[in-house]
Design an enzyme around this catalytic site. Structure first.
Site, PDB file in Angstrom:
ATOM      1  CE1 TYR A  95      -2.914   3.163   0.920  1.00 48.85           C
ATOM      2  CE2 TYR A  95      -3.803   1.873   2.731  1.00 48.85           C
ATOM      3  CZ  TYR A  95      -3.826   3.009   1.953  1.00 48.85           C
ATOM      4  OH  TYR A  95      -4.758   3.983   2.204  1.00 48.85           O
TER       5      TYR A  95
ATOM      6  CE  LYS B  65      -5.933   2.269  -1.284  1.00 43.67           C
ATOM      7  NZ  LYS B  65      -6.284   2.798   0.044  1.00 43.67           N
TER       8      LYS B  65
END
Length: 294
Positions: free
Chosen positions: A135, A163
């Site tokens: 992330y 992400k």
């Protein structure tokens, strides 16, 4: 390798009661609300205020989301902590609850070299059996996962994607470019302004904070794209982008999202961190809600 998740996952807010305590019943209601539009769940993220939740609350949030989703939509839980050991500890607990995957921000506060980030993510992925998404959110952590670093980490069998919430098309495109030929490694789009373009360029899913406010509009971007109606997908994106621009001009985006959800009649409580909304702020959010017929 089959993709872990596709489509829309809502970075779901964490509801609190009038005493500021976690409200499981309100959280389950929000999960149910998202499932009406086939949106999956991303819990304990930035919009979920993970930074003001203790470990037991994070586990309770994850459990409630998994219970309510009941396997009908995917649940991804964020587990990023400042240390590798604490991240692994939380990850094992979350995995035992049955999350479809976990997401891990970079460590924060301390600046890290890319080789140190590689070590961090490899240790986490080695220790966990649940699929791991990296992330990238440098504005909040101070650390950026470089595209080449993501490519190196993509070779780990338990690191299934990244992400990207850096907020720019350049950043998103950088990841897509280096992993485009790697099977089983997915790029998830974070910024609500790039949902449609992310799908066009190869993202498997988006993680949307604004889906808390406009779950149907965000789901339309994916559903129209998936059905091949690119023009309708673009138009849905235009609506979401304009909503994002106006709402996020009022306050820090997670706080603005939570306040808007409350003003829509969904009782999710106040944010735990010190955010002050003036009367004019409230009126502006009400105007935005009315303008977009939310």
């Amino acid at each position: 390798m089959q993709q872990i998740i596709t489509g829309v996952l809502t970075a779901i807010v964490t509801p609190f009661d009038t005493q500021g305590e976690l409200s499981i019943s309100a959280l389950k209601q929000q999960v149910k609300r998202q499932m009406k539009y086939d949106n999956g769940i991303f819990c304990n993220g930035t919009n979920g205020e993970f930074f003001v939740l203790n470990t037991q609350e994070k586990l309770a949030v994850t459990q409630a989301c998994i219970d309510e989703a009941a396997g009908k939509v995917p649940v991804v839980a964020h587990i990023g902590e400042i240390s590798t050991a604490e991240t692994i500890k939380l990850g094992k607990q979350v995995a035992a609850l049955g999350a479809n995957a976990v997401s891990v921000i970079t460590p924060y506060f301390v600046p890290f070299k890319q080789e140190e980030l590689i070590y961090h993510y490899q240790k986490i992925a080695d220790a966990l059996t649940v699929p791991v998404f990296m992330y990238n959110i440098p504005a909040r952590t101070g650390n950026t996962i470089q595209p080449e670093t993501a490519k190196i980490l993509s070779s780990h069998p338990n690191i299934v994607g990244i992400k990207d919430s850096a907020g720019s098309y350049e950043s998103l495109r950088g990841y897509l470019d280096v992993v485009s030929d790697i099977e089983g490694f997915d790029v998830l789009n974070g910024p609500d302004s790039l949902i449609h373009q992310g799908f066009v360029d190869g993202c498997s899913a988006c993680i949307s904070g604004l889906a808390n406010v406009a779950p149907e509009a965000v789901s339309h971007i994916w559903k129209y794209y998936q059905s091949g109606d690119i023009e309708k997908s673009k138009r849905a994106q235009d609506i979401v982008s304009e909503l994002r621009k106006e709402l996020y001009a009022v306050a820090f985006s997670p706080a603005a999202v939570k306040k808007a959800v409350n003003l829509l009649g969904e009782n999710v409580g106040e944010s735990r961190y010190p955010i002050i909304f003036s009367d004019s702020d409230i009126q502006e959010i009400k105007r935005i809600i009315a303008k977009f017929s939310l």
